[in-house]
Design a protein around this motif. Sequence first.
Motif, PDB file in Angstrom:
ATOM      1  N   ASN A 201     115.985 -26.405  13.255  1.00  0.00           N
ATOM      2  CA  ASN A 201     116.233 -25.335  14.222  1.00  0.00           C
ATOM      3  C   ASN A 201     115.708 -24.047  13.610  1.00  0.00           C
ATOM      4  OD1 ASN A 201     117.151 -23.428  16.021  1.00  0.00           O
ATOM      5  ND2 ASN A 201     119.306 -23.644  15.472  1.00  0.00           N
ATOM      6  N   VAL A 202     114.435 -23.763  13.837  1.00  0.00           N
ATOM      7  CA  VAL A 202     113.819 -22.591  13.205  1.00  0.00           C
ATOM      8  C   VAL A 202     114.507 -21.299  13.623  1.00  0.00           C
ATOM      9  CG1 VAL A 202     111.542 -23.632  12.848  1.00  0.00           C
ATOM     10  CG2 VAL A 202     112.037 -22.483  15.020  1.00  0.00           C
ATOM     11  N   ASN A 203     115.135 -21.295  14.804  1.00  0.00           N
ATOM     12  CA  ASN A 203     115.795 -20.070  15.263  1.00  0.00           C
ATOM     13  C   ASN A 203     117.001 -19.695  14.410  1.00  0.00           C
ATOM     14  OD1 ASN A 203     113.952 -20.298  17.307  1.00  0.00           O
ATOM     15  ND2 ASN A 203     115.397 -20.990  18.843  1.00  0.00           N
ATOM     16  N   SER A 204     117.493 -20.638  13.609  1.00  0.00           N
ATOM     17  CA  SER A 204     118.619 -20.350  12.712  1.00  0.00           C
ATOM     18  C   SER A 204     118.152 -19.853  11.352  1.00  0.00           C
ATOM     19  CB  SER A 204     119.474 -21.612  12.501  1.00  0.00           C
ATOM     20  OG  SER A 204     120.181 -21.937  13.665  1.00  0.00           O
ATOM     21  N   TYR A 205     116.843 -19.771  11.156  1.00  0.00           N
ATOM     22  CA  TYR A 205     116.321 -19.365   9.850  1.00  0.00           C
ATOM     23  C   TYR A 205     116.953 -18.044   9.406  1.00  0.00           C
ATOM     24  CZ  TYR A 205     113.364 -17.508   6.217  1.00  0.00           C
ATOM     25  OH  TYR A 205     112.932 -16.963   5.039  1.00  0.00           O
ATOM     26  N   GLY A 206     117.349 -17.999   8.135  1.00  0.00           N
ATOM     27  CA  GLY A 206     117.837 -16.759   7.532  1.00  0.00           C
ATOM     28  C   GLY A 206     119.297 -16.450   7.758  1.00  0.00           C
ATOM     29  N   LYS A 207     119.997 -17.261   8.544  1.00  0.00           N
ATOM     30  CA  LYS A 207     121.424 -16.977   8.772  1.00  0.00           C
ATOM     31  C   LYS A 207     122.236 -17.134   7.496  1.00  0.00           C
ATOM     32  CE  LYS A 207     121.751 -17.996  13.709  1.00  0.00           C
ATOM     33  NZ  LYS A 207     122.390 -18.836  14.762  1.00  0.00           N
ATOM     34  N   ASP A 208     121.714 -17.909   6.537  1.00  0.00           N
ATOM     35  CA  ASP A 208     122.430 -18.092   5.276  1.00  0.00           C
ATOM     36  C   ASP A 208     122.149 -16.954   4.301  1.00  0.00           C
ATOM     37  OD1 ASP A 208     119.821 -19.006   5.212  1.00  0.00           O
ATOM     38  OD2 ASP A 208     120.250 -20.828   4.068  1.00  0.00           O
ATOM     39  N   LYS A 210     120.336 -14.119   4.969  1.00  0.00           N
ATOM     40  CA  LYS A 210     120.352 -12.841   5.698  1.00  0.00           C
ATOM     41  C   LYS A 210     119.305 -11.832   5.189  1.00  0.00           C
ATOM     42  CE  LYS A 210     125.299 -13.297   6.665  1.00  0.00           C
ATOM     43  NZ  LYS A 210     125.018 -14.107   7.858  1.00  0.00           N
ATOM     44  N   ARG A 211     118.220 -12.343   4.638  1.00  0.00           N
ATOM     45  CA  ARG A 211     117.157 -11.457   4.167  1.00  0.00           C
ATOM     46  C   ARG A 211     116.092 -11.234   5.233  1.00  0.00           C
ATOM     47  NH1 ARG A 211     115.246 -13.912  -1.380  1.00  0.00           N
ATOM     48  NH2 ARG A 211     113.844 -12.110  -1.226  1.00  0.00           N
ATOM     49  N   ALA A 212     116.010 -12.138   6.170  1.00  0.00           N
ATOM     50  CA  ALA A 212     115.078 -12.024   7.300  1.00  0.00           C
ATOM     51  C   ALA A 212     115.498 -13.066   8.311  1.00  0.00           C
ATOM     52  CB  ALA A 212     113.645 -12.267   6.848  1.00  0.00           C
ATOM     53  N   ASP A 213     115.341 -12.765   9.592  1.00  0.00           N
ATOM     54  CA  ASP A 213     115.578 -13.802  10.596  1.00  0.00           C
ATOM     55  C   ASP A 213     114.235 -14.443  10.956  1.00  0.00           C
ATOM     56  OD1 ASP A 213     114.291 -12.055  12.380  1.00  0.00           O
ATOM     57  OD2 ASP A 213     116.146 -11.413  13.346  1.00  0.00           O
ATOM     58  N   PHE A 214     114.250 -15.387  11.899  1.00  0.00           N
ATOM     59  CA  PHE A 214     113.007 -16.110  12.171  1.00  0.00           C
ATOM     60  C   PHE A 214     111.944 -15.203  12.765  1.00  0.00           C
ATOM     61  CE2 PHE A 214     110.450 -19.080  14.909  1.00  0.00           C
ATOM     62  CZ  PHE A 214     109.695 -19.563  13.846  1.00  0.00           C
ATOM     63  N   ALA A 215     112.337 -14.264  13.615  1.00  0.00           N
ATOM     64  CA  ALA A 215     111.358 -13.339  14.189  1.00  0.00           C
ATOM     65  C   ALA A 215     110.689 -12.529  13.077  1.00  0.00           C
ATOM     66  CB  ALA A 215     112.030 -12.419  15.207  1.00  0.00           C
ATOM     67  N   ASP A 216     111.485 -12.068  12.102  1.00  0.00           N
ATOM     68  CA  ASP A 216     110.926 -11.326  10.966  1.00  0.00           C
ATOM     69  C   ASP A 216     109.921 -12.188  10.197  1.00  0.00           C
ATOM     70  OD1 ASP A 216     112.635  -9.161  11.517  1.00  0.00           O
ATOM     71  OD2 ASP A 216     114.223  -9.981  10.251  1.00  0.00           O
ATOM     72  N   LEU A 217     110.312 -13.424   9.903  1.00  0.00           N
ATOM     73  CA  LEU A 217     109.437 -14.322   9.146  1.00  0.00           C
ATOM     74  C   LEU A 217     108.150 -14.605   9.912  1.00  0.00           C
ATOM     75  CD1 LEU A 217     109.132 -16.169   6.617  1.00  0.00           C
ATOM     76  CD2 LEU A 217     110.059 -18.009   8.034  1.00  0.00           C
ATOM     77  N   LEU A 218     108.271 -14.835  11.210  1.00  0.00           N
ATOM     78  CA  LEU A 218     107.100 -15.117  12.033  1.00  0.00           C
ATOM     79  C   LEU A 218     106.121 -13.948  11.990  1.00  0.00           C
ATOM     80  CD1 LEU A 218     106.258 -17.527  13.780  1.00  0.00           C
ATOM     81  CD2 LEU A 218     107.314 -16.396  15.745  1.00  0.00           C
ATOM     82  N   ARG A 219     106.649 -12.737  12.037  1.00  0.00           N
ATOM     83  CA  ARG A 219     105.793 -11.549  11.956  1.00  0.00           C
ATOM     84  C   ARG A 219     105.093 -11.488  10.592  1.00  0.00           C
ATOM     85  NH1 ARG A 219     106.749  -7.293   9.448  1.00  0.00           N
ATOM     86  NH2 ARG A 219     108.994  -7.640   9.368  1.00  0.00           N
TER      87      ARG A 219
END
Length: 437
Positions: A201-208, A210-219
């Motif tokens: 679930n890529v949309n959950s990326y970074g919830k652990d 908290k350094r970047a969320d998936f939108a941040d990483l995608l950018r």
Amino acid sequence: MRGRYKILIYGCQMNIADAERMEGQLQGAGYTRTEETADADIILINTCCVRETAEDKVYGKIGEIKKIKEKNPKLIFGIAGCMAQKEGDNLMRRAPHIDFVLGTGKVQELTRIIAEIASEHAPVVDVALSDSEIAENLPVARGGKFSAWVPIMYGCNNYCTYCIVPYVRGRERSRAPEEVVAEVQRAVAEGYTEVTLLGQNVNSYGKDHKRADFADLLRMVDEVEGIRRVRFMTSHPKDIGDKLIDTIKNGTHICEHIHLPVQYGSSRILKAMNRGYTVERYRERALRVREELPRASLTTDLIVGFPGETDEDFAEMLAFLREMRYDSAYTFLYSKRSGTPAATMAEQVPDEVKHARLNALMEEQNTISREINERLMGATLEVMVEGASKNDPAVWSGRTRTNKIVLFPHGAEQEGDFVQVRVTQPQTWVLKGEVVS
């Protein structure tokens, strides 16, 4: 040189990415790949257990390899992946010719375990799962020439009632954003122009972390110099937010394709599946995608025959399918997975009913896919040349940014080129066309 290895891969893209890391370790230790299983000194099966058919195939292959090992007693034979995690030392009890069983969280231990077996000749089972550990800086021997799989997280926290993945992959663990970006940069430096970011679930990326969320990483990945296409899978409908949709809309290299698995078109069944959203919520998110990304393709997964499914539920599913009008859908029969809540639910649907409903569902989706593709008649699309068609070496096969397969006659193009192709013959599953000078 140490010898030759053969890795057999079953299952999803994450299994492919794990196998590429296993290959990287083996090559770093001096082993070379062989395409002939019977010639290998090491055979490894990277397994899947999401569906019963995948397990059946693995057990069949284990039986075949027993014959190879009888001829070559020095052969080291191991099982890795989700089935290894699920079954553990039960695999060895069932097939004593297996030398090691390697869990999903122990990919980085492969060469150590092989060295241990080679010196001590004792079987090894290592299926310990960590809620935090991620092995970084593993060598990667990528299978593709121009497209690279890049895992961004491991595990899953959703516990859908039909799914074994959280039990065999563990809790969600996100890689640090700089580690992901660095891997993408290395891939680009090696000549890869397309990357697919992977997660349950890529949309959950970074919830652990908290350094970047998936939108941040995608950018961040979109901004890597030299990248041409950025893809990702899979998105969970309950977590796809406006920030992510806006990031895709405003991106340069982010492909206009969103795989958004609905799994079912009835809120009652979705609740039984523990999906975390209703049909209404899914519809709202899908419409938001369509409004902001009108040229994007939307694809999905659908499961037929979930326990308790009625004729009324299935009618809702067909109606929802007609409303959503997906570009394509991966359709599956519900398969019991021991250890999941759905496996013990009452009202299991008879196989003949499942198959009849699946056929009806596929017929409906095929009609929709054909109608959507026919609208592309005469359109000129950017296509990345992936290689020769499996059915005709005189024809190239490639993909659009929206992940549609395009076939066109060979010209001066080379694998990995980006070309403009005009659609001359839309079909249900592919588009046929000709290169525009």
